[in-house]
Design a protein around this motif. Structure first.
Motif, short mmCIF file in Angstrom:
data_model
loop_
_atom_site.label_atom_id
_atom_site.label_comp_id
_atom_site.label_asym_id
_atom_site.label_seq_id
_atom_site.Cartn_x
_atom_site.Cartn_y
_atom_site.Cartn_z
N THR A 1 1.43 -1.07 -0.02
CA THR A 1 0.00 -0.01 -0.18
C THR A 1 0.64 1.26 0.29
OG1 THR A 1 -0.01 -0.50 2.46
CG2 THR A 1 -1.80 -1.04 1.41
N PHE B 1 1.96 4.76 -2.42
CA PHE B 1 2.11 5.23 -3.17
C PHE B 1 3.53 6.05 -3.88
CE2 PHE B 1 -2.22 5.89 -1.08
CZ PHE B 1 -2.97 6.43 -2.11
N TRP C 1 -7.71 -2.12 -1.59
CA TRP C 1 -6.73 -1.11 -1.41
C TRP C 1 -7.22 -0.68 -2.84
CZ3 TRP C 1 -2.53 2.30 -0.68
CH2 TRP C 1 -2.03 3.20 -1.65
N ASP C 2 -7.70 0.20 -3.54
CA ASP C 2 -8.19 0.58 -4.92
C ASP C 2 -8.36 1.85 -5.75
OD1 ASP C 2 -10.65 0.77 -6.79
OD2 ASP C 2 -11.13 -1.02 -6.37
N GLU C 3 -8.17 1.54 -6.92
CA GLU C 3 -7.29 2.84 -7.53
C GLU C 3 -8.58 4.30 -6.89
OE1 GLU C 3 -5.42 5.25 -10.30
OE2 GLU C 3 -4.82 3.47 -9.36
N ARG D 1 -9.92 4.75 -4.82
CA ARG D 1 -10.19 5.76 -3.43
C ARG D 1 -9.05 6.52 -3.40
NH1 ARG D 1 -12.36 1.21 0.91
NH2 ARG D 1 -12.35 3.31 2.74
N LYS D 2 -8.37 6.37 -4.00
CA LYS D 2 -6.64 7.10 -4.23
C LYS D 2 -7.22 8.49 -4.03
CE LYS D 2 -3.29 8.02 -7.11
NZ LYS D 2 -2.29 7.74 -9.43
N PRO E 1 -3.39 13.80 -6.34
CA PRO E 1 -3.89 12.29 -6.35
C PRO E 1 -3.32 11.85 -8.36
CG PRO E 1 -5.57 12.31 -6.09
CD PRO E 1 -4.73 14.25 -6.09
N ASP E 2 -2.97 12.78 -9.08
CA ASP E 2 -2.25 12.80 -10.56
C ASP E 2 -0.23 12.77 -9.83
OD1 ASP E 2 -4.28 12.58 -11.64
OD2 ASP E 2 -4.32 15.16 -11.75
N GLU F 1 1.49 7.30 -7.84
CA GLU F 1 1.06 6.28 -8.74
C GLU F 1 0.73 5.19 -7.81
OE1 GLU F 1 3.12 2.24 -10.56
OE2 GLU F 1 4.22 4.04 -10.64
N MET F 2 -0.19 4.06 -7.49
CA MET F 2 -0.51 3.09 -6.43
C MET F 2 0.01 2.59 -7.03
SD MET F 2 -4.77 3.87 -5.83
CE MET F 2 -4.52 2.32 -4.55
N THR G 1 0.84 -1.85 -7.19
CA THR G 1 0.10 -2.87 -7.65
C THR G 1 -0.17 -4.15 -6.99
OG1 THR G 1 0.92 -3.37 -9.88
CG2 THR G 1 -1.66 -1.43 -9.66
#
Length: 982
Positions: A540, A542, A571-573, A575-576, A586-587, A590-591, A593
């Motif tokens: 988890t 960023f 852990w889902d995009e 909810r970023k 958020p931009d 990168e989360m 994966t």
């Protein structure tokens, strides 16, 4: 005595043991009912209540995978754990047992994918949330199945509340533990070669591979030297040898040994080749080449070696040399010359003394190339094929296939064919036998492949030990600052150093475990945490475009809370922005994966099981971890590293390891060989107590065996134990009393109590030291040799024939009662069902409370209190040895039917062999003979007695007046019985 009395049948006057406890066990039918009763009375909870406030003993259960039926190794492991907890509870400690399961990871994901393949479904087309739900359901099903199987085995624990790594609380704790590394900068993303499964498309840990013997293609390849500080080398060819032809397409350098001697040979094909001097002969043999005659070149073999050595170059002279790739004509990646670099790892054990370097596919390759500014190119994709755009064997090449395909690497495969066409292949043969890693799940070969992975550094100085722990370790002074006078303690060690210190502190049983795990930790690379799968706890993090990751406790807190609420699906995009909050765009991130290596999951179990408070009976750290010896590279190690990094110490104080179960011939069990032993079928045939007795009878610290004949032998051992309890129950029928009623005990009873006291001490020590093989053997031998074959045998006459008021008989039964209460407790951790059956046979549920007030179960009782009695051991050793001689002397007369039993024997024994103070009458009682006299010879002499036999006790005595009559004792007992009846 009247004529009628002489013909009387006295059988009804003999006090034979009476019990309803059956000789035939019927364990497969009986055990499930006993287990059901334990659930009904809440035995585990009752035991916890009974031991509350006592000294804790914590065995932390290592989580098995929830992906199949219990196997025999699984059974052995849990029987040992159960034995530990039961003996600790018996010793009066509070020893709870919370079972657990590992529910994430490749083994479970692979099974779900197998089902997909059968249904012709594509996993990649299934939404990840849906796929994970199926994995969760699959794992839960097997948790339920295995739980019932283990309960059937008699394992006692908190079965209604086990720990599962897929519980949301557990997943949140795993994330929180990961964040402890991240917040302190002790994670990094790097492109290192790791073991990779092209079939499962993920990185694998060492614990997830197994090594199998294979035969590979070995090749010798020529790299033309195009530049060198040694002019003579230019135009010659440096020769490399490899067993992985598929790595040649990503070669970027060659390595030489700085201290290795190299000979530039003139070969019969007209070329010059650079090969390590010691390996020239082997190279020429493989390639079929010879040495071209030169002026002054000797013919004598020994002189030829001196000649070659005189012309050799030292490896260090090769610095600055460049060679070109055999496929340089393809241009692009292959156009640049390949440097020759010094490598300390280069040896002359085999090959040519020159090693081709592919930083994508080798640890030494990567390190050497990185040190010289050469980076991986990531040419091989996750499925084991070269990239579509790769100039050699990319998608445009019809010969393209996975690099683990034997055809790809064969002497006539595309790699070798192209090298031969380029004039670079000097030798190729598919005959190199060696051991090679395979995925233990798919059984496919793995490769070393450089990919972007997340690592924990092993050799970076640790600065993340919690302050309290640092102070306890002496790494800080009272004010919290580093104390300069204690530099060796104050300098926070690296993770490797801290783990090695803990390995030195922890007790390993057997001791060889310390060296095994120590060698692994001492030489292991950085811990790779990431896996490229779907079913697991996400990493988890960023990540910014520059590769750094966000280290914000508030963001981490929001993530942990979400996982606690929704599990890994949190852990889902989508909810970023929620996780990042208002302070971050958020931009800009990168989360990640990837998911965590399941060994990190299991390495965190101490945190969410022992520390969470969900199981209030548990405390941290654990006293003991107990698993198979393979877990030195698995759970023991991941737990050690995770806890050392976050808590400054291992989560355990002792580590107990067991070996593997082999078949009856000592061969590894395999379904393909048909030599597996299914514990479920064994329980159906023999019962769970037989498996338990087997598991606790073998030397489990080493590899051990099981099979039908072995189990039959265990069954015989069980029957002897069962008959011991059956005799005790029968002999104690209607007995009420204790030692205070016994008066002065006969010498034989004192001796048996002394043996019991000695046994008690040995059993206690064996339990404390987890020497269960010794524990079981001591118990069995005492019951068979000291009781059944000796004490019971001698005293059966008194038990059957003495009157109710007999001092000897009452003393005997008093000691039997003490033996019963001790033995049923000793046996309870081993034969859990049988001991309960024995206990309830004497103290049924509807009976009155005993003095201990614990009628419900033998498993609520504590270690017995036995009198610390001593006896003259030397005296009794001599008497028992003489008894054995007498029995041996009697046996020939019994065989030829001169006498039918020892009661007909008159024995003369050497007077010197009889200890002082022992009467002839006592000897006759011990030897169960008619008479004993002493002689001056050295031999035991046996003759048939002339005395008549008592019709009630069958002893041959001088006071039996005539055939059919009674001896004086029996006449008195029968007379009293007759008077009472009248």
């Amino acid at each position: 005595m009247t004529e009628d009395s002489k013909q009387r049948d006295y059988r009804d006057t003999v006090f034979l043991p009476k019990t309803d406890f059956p000789m035939k066990a019927g364990l497969p039918q009986k055990e499930p009912g006993i287990a059901a009763r334990w659930e009904q009375i809440g035995l585990y909870d009752a035991l916890r209540k009974a031991r509350r406030g006592r000294k804790k003993f914590i065995l932390h259960d290592g989580p098995p995978y929830a992906n199949g039926d219990m196997h025999i190794g699984h059974a052995l492991n849990h029987i040992l754990k159960d034995m530990v907890c039961r003996t600790q509870n018996l010793l009066g400690r509070d020893a709870p047992y919370v079972p657990g399961w590992d529910c994430h990871g490749l083994p479970i994901e692979w099974k779900v994918e197998e089902q997909y393949r059968k249904e012709k479904k594509n996993k990649d087309e299934v939404p990840p949330r849906e796929f994970r739900a199926e994995c969760r359901a699959y794992a839960q099903n097997w948790v339920n199945v295995q739980r019932e199987q283990l309960k059937r085995l008699g394992i006692m624990g908190d079965w209604d509340n086990p720990y599962l790594t897929m519980d949301f609380q557990a997943e949140a704790t795993i994330v929180a533990e990961l964040m402890k590394f991240a917040e302190n900068g002790n994670l990094y993303r790097g492109a290192k070669p790791v073991m990779w499964s092209p079939v499962e498309k993920t990185a694998l840990a060492e614990a997830e591979v197994e090594y199998e013997d294979i035969t590979s293609t070995q090749i010798d390849v020529a790299f033309e030297i195009v530049e060198s500080p040694i002019p003579e080398l230019v135009g010659a060819h440096a020769v490399i040898w490899t067993t992985t032809p598929w790595t040649i397409p990503v070669n970027q350098a060659l390595a030489y040994g700085p201290e290795v001697a190299y000979w530039l040979i003139n070969a019969t094909d007209g070329r010059k080749y650079l090969v390590a001097f010691e390996l020239v002969e082997a190279f020429l043999k493989r390639s079929g080449l010879g040495l071209l005659d030169e002026p002054g070149m000797p013919e004598d073999a020994e002189e030829l070696l001196r000649y070659g050595l005189s012309k050799a170059y030292n490896g260090s002279q090769l610095a600055g040399t460049l060679a070109r790739h055999p496929m340089h004509h393809l241009g692009g990646f292959y156009a640049a010359p390949r440097p020759l670099l010094p490598g300390d790892f280069v040896t002359t054990d085999s090959g040519t003394g020159l090693v081709h370097m592919a930083p994508d596919h080798g640890e030494d390759d990567f390190d050497l190339c990185k040190a010289n500014g050469i980076n991986p190119v990531f040419a091989v994709m996750d499925d084991g094929r070269y990239r579509d755009d790769w100039p050699w064997l990319g998608s445009a090449d019809e010969r393209r296939m996975s690099v683990i395909n034997p055809k790809f690497n064969a002497p006539d495969g595309p790699i070798c064919s192209d090298l031969a066409e380029a004039g670079a292949l000097l030798a190729a043969s598919a005959d190199y036998a060696h051991s090679y890693p395979h995925s233990w799940r798919s059984k496919a070969k793995v490769i070393f492949r450089a990919t972007a992975q997340w690592f924990v550094p092993m050799d970076r100085v640790m600065d993340w030990i919690e302050p309290k722990t640092r102070a306890e370790k002496g790494w800080e002074n009272e004010g919290g600052a580093i104390d300069p006078s204690e530099e060796t303690l104050c300098a926070s060690p690296t993770l490797r150093e801290r783990a090695m210190e803990e390995i030195a502190r922890v007790e390993f049983i057997p001791e060889k475990g310390r060296n095994r795990i120590g060698a692994m930790v001492e030489g292991r690379p950085d811990w790779v945490l990431s896996r490229q799968r779907a079913w697991g706890v996400p990493i988890t993090l960023f990540v910014r475009p520059d590769g750094t990751y966000l280290q914000d406790p508030e963001v981490n807190h929001r993530i942990i809370a979400a996982v606690m609420q929704d599990g890994v699906d949190a852990w889902d995009e989508a909810r970023k922005a929620e996780f990042l909050g208002p302070d971050y765009n958020p931009d800009d991130f990168e989360m990640v994966t990837d998911i965590l290596d399941v060994w990190f999951d299991s390495g965190c179990t101490h945190a969410f099981v022992l520390e969470s408070g969900r199981w209030p009976d548990l405390t941290w750290p654990a006293n003991l971890y107990l698993e198979g010896s393979d877990q030195h590279r698995g759970w023991f190690q991941s737990s050690l590293l995770q806890s050392s990094a976050t808590r400054g110490r291992a989560p355990y104080d002792q580590v107990l390891t067991h070996g593997f179960t082999m078949d009856a011939k000592g061969k590894k069990m395999s379904k393909s060989l048909g030599n597996t032993v299914d514990p479920l079928k064994v329980m159906e045939t023999y019962g769970a107590d037989i498996i338990r007795l087997w598991a606790l009878s073998v030397d489990f610290t080493e590899d051990h065996r099981i099979g039908d004949e072995i189990l039959k032998g265990v069954g015989d051992q069980y029957r002897k134990l069962r008959n011991t309890f059956r005799y005790l129950l029968g002999a104690l029928d209607s007995f009420v009393g204790d030692m205070s009623d016994a008066g002065e005990l006969p010498e034989l009873e004192v001796y048996i109590l002394a043996l019991l006291s000695e046994l008690d001490g040995k059993l206690r020590k064996a339990a404390e030291e987890y020497d269960f093989n010794l524990y079981t053997r001591l118990l069995v031998d005492f019951c068979n040799e000291d009781l059944s074959a000796f004490f019971f045998d001698i005293r059966k006459d008194s038990l059957y024939c003495d009157g109710p008021d007999s001092v000897t008989r009452n003393a005997y039964r008093t000691v039997l009662d003490l033996l019963f209460h001790a033995l049923v407790r000793y046996a309870a951790p081993v034969l859990v069902f049988t001991a309960e059956e024995v206990w309830l046979s004497r103290y049924p549920e509807d009976g009155e409370e005993d003095d201990a007030g614990q009628r419900g179960s033998v498993h609520l009782l504590e270690w017995p209190s036995v009198p610390g009695v001593r006896a003259d051991a030397a005296k009794w050793d001599a008497l028992r040895a003489l008894r054995d001689q007498v029995n041996e002397a009697i046996e020939p007369l019994r065989r030829d039917k001169t006498i039918r039993s020892s009661l007909e024997a008159e024995v003369t024994v050497p007077a010197a062999a009889v200890p002082e103070g022992v009467s002839d009458e006592s000897l006759a009682e011990l030897f169960i003979t008619a008479t004993v006299t002493r002689g001056q010879g050295e031999a035991v002499i046996v003759t048939k007695t002339a005395h008549r036999k008592c019709s009630r006790c069958w002893r041959h005595l001088p006071d039996v007046a005539e055939e059919g009559a009674l001896c004086g004792r029996c006449d008195e007992v029968v007379g009293a019985m007759d008077a009472g009846a009248a």
